[in-house]
Design a protein around this motif. Structure first.
Motif, PDB file in Angstrom:
ATOM      1  N   PHE A  68      -4.366  -4.701   8.853  1.00  0.00           N
ATOM      2  CA  PHE A  68      -4.920  -3.946   7.729  1.00  0.00           C
ATOM      3  C   PHE A  68      -4.186  -2.632   7.477  1.00  0.00           C
ATOM      4  O   PHE A  68      -4.074  -2.188   6.336  1.00  0.00           O
ATOM      5  N   SER A  69      -3.669  -2.002   8.529  1.00  0.00           N
ATOM      6  CA  SER A  69      -2.906  -0.777   8.333  1.00  0.00           C
ATOM      7  C   SER A  69      -1.625  -1.060   7.552  1.00  0.00           C
ATOM      8  O   SER A  69      -1.195  -0.232   6.733  1.00  0.00           O
ATOM      9  N   LEU A  70      -1.022  -2.214   7.788  1.00  0.00           N
ATOM     10  CA  LEU A  70       0.163  -2.607   7.017  1.00  0.00           C
ATOM     11  C   LEU A  70      -0.189  -2.913   5.573  1.00  0.00           C
ATOM     12  O   LEU A  70       0.477  -2.456   4.639  1.00  0.00           O
ATOM     13  N   LEU A  71      -1.247  -3.691   5.378  1.00  0.00           N
ATOM     14  CA  LEU A  71      -1.646  -4.084   4.031  1.00  0.00           C
ATOM     15  C   LEU A  71      -2.031  -2.868   3.198  1.00  0.00           C
ATOM     16  O   LEU A  71      -1.700  -2.784   2.014  1.00  0.00           O
ATOM     17  N   ALA A  72      -2.729  -1.919   3.818  1.00  0.00           N
ATOM     18  CA  ALA A  72      -3.211  -0.757   3.071  1.00  0.00           C
ATOM     19  C   ALA A  72      -2.066   0.082   2.532  1.00  0.00           C
ATOM     20  O   ALA A  72      -2.067   0.488   1.359  1.00  0.00           O
ATOM     21  N   THR A  73      -1.083   0.352   3.366  1.00  0.00           N
ATOM     22  CA  THR A  73      -0.009   1.258   2.955  1.00  0.00           C
ATOM     23  C   THR A  73       1.080   0.555   2.157  1.00  0.00           C
ATOM     24  O   THR A  73       2.019   1.196   1.687  1.00  0.00           O
ATOM     25  N   ALA A  74       0.949  -0.750   1.965  1.00  0.00           N
ATOM     26  CA  ALA A  74       1.910  -1.493   1.144  1.00  0.00           C
ATOM     27  C   ALA A  74       1.525  -1.476  -0.326  1.00  0.00           C
ATOM     28  O   ALA A  74       2.270  -1.990  -1.172  1.00  0.00           O
ATOM     29  N   ASN A  75       0.367  -0.893  -0.649  1.00  0.00           N
ATOM     30  CA  ASN A  75      -0.143  -0.938  -2.016  1.00  0.00           C
ATOM     31  C   ASN A  75      -0.177   0.442  -2.651  1.00  0.00           C
ATOM     32  O   ASN A  75      -0.277   1.462  -1.970  1.00  0.00           O
TER      33      ASN A  75
ATOM     34  N   LYS B  66      -1.514   6.746   2.803  1.00  0.00           N
ATOM     35  CA  LYS B  66      -0.472   7.189   3.718  1.00  0.00           C
ATOM     36  C   LYS B  66      -0.888   6.903   5.159  1.00  0.00           C
ATOM     37  O   LYS B  66      -2.018   7.173   5.556  1.00  0.00           O
ATOM     38  N   ASN B  67       0.037   6.361   5.931  1.00  0.00           N
ATOM     39  CA  ASN B  67      -0.182   6.129   7.355  1.00  0.00           C
ATOM     40  C   ASN B  67       0.294   7.371   8.108  1.00  0.00           C
ATOM     41  O   ASN B  67       1.481   7.701   8.102  1.00  0.00           O
ATOM     42  N   LEU B  68      -0.642   8.048   8.785  1.00  0.00           N
ATOM     43  CA  LEU B  68      -0.299   9.279   9.497  1.00  0.00           C
ATOM     44  C   LEU B  68       0.060   9.037  10.959  1.00  0.00           C
ATOM     45  O   LEU B  68       0.281   9.995  11.697  1.00  0.00           O
ATOM     46  N   GLY B  69       0.108   7.781  11.365  1.00  0.00           N
ATOM     47  CA  GLY B  69       0.604   7.494  12.702  1.00  0.00           C
ATOM     48  C   GLY B  69      -0.392   6.808  13.610  1.00  0.00           C
ATOM     49  O   GLY B  69      -1.563   6.611  13.283  1.00  0.00           O
TER      50      GLY B  69
ATOM     51  N   GLU C 194       4.945 -11.487  10.121  1.00  0.00           N
ATOM     52  CA  GLU C 194       6.151 -11.118  10.873  1.00  0.00           C
ATOM     53  C   GLU C 194       6.140  -9.627  11.189  1.00  0.00           C
ATOM     54  O   GLU C 194       6.493  -9.206  12.297  1.00  0.00           O
ATOM     55  N   GLN C 195       5.723  -8.808  10.217  1.00  0.00           N
ATOM     56  CA  GLN C 195       5.643  -7.362  10.435  1.00  0.00           C
ATOM     57  C   GLN C 195       4.552  -7.006  11.440  1.00  0.00           C
ATOM     58  O   GLN C 195       4.656  -6.008  12.162  1.00  0.00           O
ATOM     59  N   THR C 196       3.518  -7.811  11.503  1.00  0.00           N
ATOM     60  CA  THR C 196       2.430  -7.584  12.455  1.00  0.00           C
ATOM     61  C   THR C 196       2.860  -7.954  13.868  1.00  0.00           C
ATOM     62  O   THR C 196       2.450  -7.303  14.841  1.00  0.00           O
TER      63      THR C 196
END
Length: 370
Positions: A172-179, A194-197, A269-271
């Protein structure tokens, strides 16, 4: 979420069947239902953030942690403030953090991240309960479309508000910041998340997914065979984990992630990469992170009280060690007499779907060992 990969792989490879265990799973909405189901005997084993074992102990009865799993793989995601060139944790001041519920494991970790990363005390931002990881993801996505929150609970009351930040894990962290958000009003700009880390980079090591049980269950009479059931479950889980982490199985693992998480193979793959990252993703052989659990206890004591506790008050790796020893020989080392698991099962905090997953043997409850 992706932390369930060892389970899916163990099922895919029939490792539970090898141990004479059959798994049937469903979901419960919240971590609270997981704890209550464990305490009232509807659930035999729980797979959830280790903090839940402590909370169950404090409110419902003595628990024992039997196995580790992972760090939670949480990352802090925030809606970009209007006009901001650089986004930081300090930007959460006077804004709204969304959580499962205010006393849950990842909520407490989020408070610690905001304090260490942004110098923010608990009273310097609002907190709204919206539920599981998927629900938090969907709530954050709603903010990209300039919509209001959909009735989360804030300080015990219904709240209609904006959602500004939360903890999300893979994928979900990947999906969220891809949009990016919908078209803005004239003169405005599209909102972004924004992903702050990584939470562990800010708050420190963290013992998240852990296998635990009520002490009363694990110490039941010999005829119940509960210790043998726990050992066999751990052995099957660890075999599933080993298969998942074998680079030779990467393509098959990516396919499992794609299918089970309902994501495209590129996102799967990114996950995969972060899942295999030591200290952030899945721990080899589901090893228990003692320093991570000590940090869990520190965070709980700081933000909600309780304790002080010693980490070894809650942990007994006897059954885990027996399972690992059984795997050092042939595939058939474990004693599988005694049939399948009894009338209840195993519970697991699951960020996908409605929320909590548990192993239970009642069809209307969480994961079932039949």
């Amino acid at each position: 979420g992706a932390q369930d990969l060892p389970l899916w792989s163990a099922l895919n490879q029939n490792y539970f069947t090898e141990q004479n265990l059959h798994i049937n799973y469903t979901y419960t909405p919240t971590s609270r239902e997981l704890r209550e189901g464990l305490a009232n005997g509807d659930i035999d084993l729980a797979l959830a953030a280790a903090d839940n074992a402590v909370l169950t102990y404090e409110s419902l009865g003595e628990t024992v942690i039997l196995m580790g799993g992972d760090s939670g793989m949480n990352e802090f995601v925030m809606v970009e403030p209007d006009g901001a060139d650089v986004v930081s944790f300090e930007d959460m001041r006077n804004r709204t953090l969304i959580v499962d519920w205010p006393g849950s494991a990842f909520a407490l970790q989020a408070y610690d991240v905001l304090k260490k990363g942004g110098g923010l005390d608990r009273d310097q931002y609002g907190v709204v309960s919206v539920g599981s990881t998927r629900k938090r993801y969907l709530a954050m996505m709603s903010m990209l479309n300039n919509s209001e929150g959909d009735g989360g609970s804030m300080d015990g009351e219904q709240a209609t508000t904006t959602y500004d930040g939360c903890m999300l894990n893979m994928p979900f962290s990947l999906l969220a910041t891809a949009n990016v958000g919908a078209d803005p009003p004239a003169g405005g700009s599209r909102k972004q998340l924004k992903n702050l880390g990584k939470a562990t980079d800010i708050s420190g090591p963290y013992q998240s997914n852990s296998l635990f049980a009520m002490k009363e269950w694990i110490n039941a009479t010999e005829s119940s065979n509960n210790t043998d059931k726990a050992i066999r479950f751990i052995a099957a889980w660890v075999k599933g984990l080993r298969w998942s982490m074998d680079p030779a199985n990467k393509d098959a693992v990516v396919k499992i992630l794609s299918d089970k998480l309902d994501i495209d193979e590129e996102t799967a793959e990114q996950t995969y990469g972060p899942l295999m990252e030591p200290g952030f993703g899945l721990e080899a052989d589901a090893q228990f992170l003692w320093d991570g659990f000590e940090n869990v206890l520190r965070i709980r004591e700081e933000f909600v009280g309780g304790g002080p506790y010693q980490a070894d008050e809650f942990v007994d790796l006897t059954y885990y060690n027996e399972a690992i020893r059984s795997l050092s020989g042939s595939d058939d080392d474990l004693e599988t007499s005694g049939g399948a698991v009894g009338s209840k099962g195993l519970a697991h905090f699951f960020g996908l779907g409605v929320g909590i997953v548990g192993i239970v043997l009642m069809p209307n409850l969480v994961y079932a060992l039949l």
